[in-house]
Scaffold this active site. Structure first.
Site, PDB file in Angstrom:
ATOM      1  CB  SER A  68     -29.873  -0.472 -17.101  1.00  0.00           C
ATOM      2  OG  SER A  68     -30.612  -0.537 -18.126  1.00  0.00           O
ATOM      3  CG  HIS A  96     -27.427   1.097 -13.611  1.00  0.00           C
ATOM      4  ND1 HIS A  96     -27.939   0.854 -12.557  1.00  0.00           N
ATOM      5  CD2 HIS A  96     -28.237   1.320 -14.546  1.00  0.00           C
ATOM      6  CE1 HIS A  96     -29.091   0.851 -12.707  1.00  0.00           C
ATOM      7  NE2 HIS A  96     -29.429   0.973 -13.592  1.00  0.00           N
ATOM      8  CE  LYS A 127     -31.553   3.859 -12.088  1.00  0.00           C
ATOM      9  NZ  LYS A 127     -31.450   3.826 -13.370  1.00  0.00           N
TER      10      LYS A 127
HETATM   11  C1  LIG Z   1     -32.275   4.380 -14.309  1.00  0.00           C
HETATM   12  C2  LIG Z   1     -31.935   4.955 -15.545  1.00  0.00           C
HETATM   13  C3  LIG Z   1     -32.363   6.193 -16.176  1.00  0.00           C
HETATM   14  C4  LIG Z   1     -33.259   6.943 -15.365  1.00  0.00           C
HETATM   15  O1  LIG Z   1     -32.958   7.597 -14.481  1.00  0.00           O
HETATM   16  P1  LIG Z   1     -34.110   8.439 -13.810  1.00  0.00           P
HETATM   17  O2  LIG Z   1     -33.180   9.279 -12.453  1.00  0.00           O
HETATM   18  O3  LIG Z   1     -35.014   7.473 -12.971  1.00  0.00           O
HETATM   19  O4  LIG Z   1     -34.694   9.164 -14.550  1.00  0.00           O
HETATM   20  C5  LIG Z   1     -31.472   6.683 -17.276  1.00  0.00           C
HETATM   21  N1  LIG Z   1     -30.854   5.795 -17.877  1.00  0.00           N
HETATM   22  C6  LIG Z   1     -30.402   4.634 -17.697  1.00  0.00           C
HETATM   23  C7  LIG Z   1     -29.163   3.794 -18.409  1.00  0.00           C
HETATM   24  C8  LIG Z   1     -31.056   4.058 -16.282  1.00  0.00           C
HETATM   25  O5  LIG Z   1     -30.401   3.145 -15.778  1.00  0.00           O
END
Ligand SMILES: *Cc1c(COP(=O)(O)O)cnc(C)c1O
Length: 283
Positions: A68, A96, A127
């Site tokens: 990320s 992602h 996302k």
């Molecule tokens: C953003 C993210 C999460 C968390 O996702 P949410 O829906 O905000 O709980 C988990 N793992 C990774 C790798 C992320 O980038």
């Protein structure tokens, strides 16, 4: 636990976790009370040595699919191969990756079509899909196990119909028309090329494009200057990344136009040039 239980994330298991894994994975490892061994970022040689040294009877290898903060892609074939060879479960977090990588946006398995799938694929609806909540895809055995033992799931309120409908609609759109994904991938290429032509060393195969800065104060100052010039780009700094490796993190969208991306790249380059960054590279 019976012999056929999945046996991950309990006191008898060892979790092998990439050093750049997302905070939610780190917290998951802590909550599981399993012993956690951190391996060097995407380094299959180090992972193999650490598995051999620990020789766990049961265990799990866990990794972001797309990291990320750096935007690079996990070595899925390497992880799956080591999991199989040493009898460990494998888990990839596609937060992602969903809707972003692979020819039609189906994530890391589509990037490596001949590779066996990991035992658990999890992701978020928050996302690329623009909603909230998340999912786990795994065998019925693992899903039953999680439904009955994962406290963070059992004791959380379920999603609202509205957010689920939004996620479902996004998934349907993605399935019906992969041109959004093609636009996104093309936009990342366009943005990276525009920055590179300004002498800024960037590369990414995903929608995350990190622009290295270094010190924390500069990253914040650059992001603030850019915001005043109409560009919203996050300054990522310690403790999200290591001290001294602060960066700007661009998140590219399918709906950006090439013109917007080129203008953004020029503006970013101009601000960095003014601060004496990358001056050796910039014409
Ligand atoms: C953003 C993210 C999460 C968390 O996702 P949410 O829906 O905000 O709980 C988990 N793992 C990774 C790798 C992320 O980038």
């Amino acid at each position: 636990m019976s012999a056929s239980s999945p046996r991950f994330g309990s006191k008898e298991t060892i979790i092998f976790s990439d050093e750049l894994n997302h905070a939610s994975i780190i917290d998951g490892c802590r909550l599981s009370r399993a012993r956690t061994i951190v391996y060097h970022h995407n380094d299959m040689q180090d992972l193999k040595q650490k598995i051999q040294a620990a020789a766990p009877a049961h265990g799990l290898i866990v990794s972001d699919a797309v990291f990320s903060m750096d935007g690079d892609i996990a070595d899925l074939p390497g992880i799956v191969e080591l999991g199989q060879r040493y009898g460990l479960l494998t888990m990839l977090d596609e937060a992602h990756a969903t809707g972003v990588i692979g020819r039609t946006g189906r994530g890391i398995c589509e990037c490596f079509p001949s590779c066996r799938k990991p035992d658990l694929l999890m992701g978020t609806l928050s996302k690329a899909l623009g909603s909230e909540g998340g999912y786990v895809a795994a065998s019925q055995l693992i899903i039953d196990y999680l439904r009955n033992t994962a406290r963070s799931f059992i004791f959380s309120t379920s999603q609202t119909p509205a957010t689920l409908a939004a996620a479902l609609t996004a998934l349907n759109l993605l399935q019906a028309d992969s041109s959004h994904v093609a636009h996104l991938q093309e936009n990342t290429r366009c943005f990276c090329e525009a920055l590179q032509s300004q002498g800024i060393p960037v590369q990414s195969e995903t929608a995350i494009v990190p622009i290295p800065i270094g010190d924390e104060a500069s990253a914040t100052a650059v992001a603030e200057t850019l915001f005043r010039q109409g560009i919203f780009i996050n300054a990522i700094r310690y403790p999200t990344v290591a001290k001294g490796s602060a960066r700007l993190r661009a998140a590219i969208m399918a709906t950006h136009t090439p013109e917007e991306l080129r203008t953004a790249a020029q503006t970013i380059a101009a601000v960095l040039r003014n601060r004496g960054r990358f001056s050796a590279h910039i014409k």
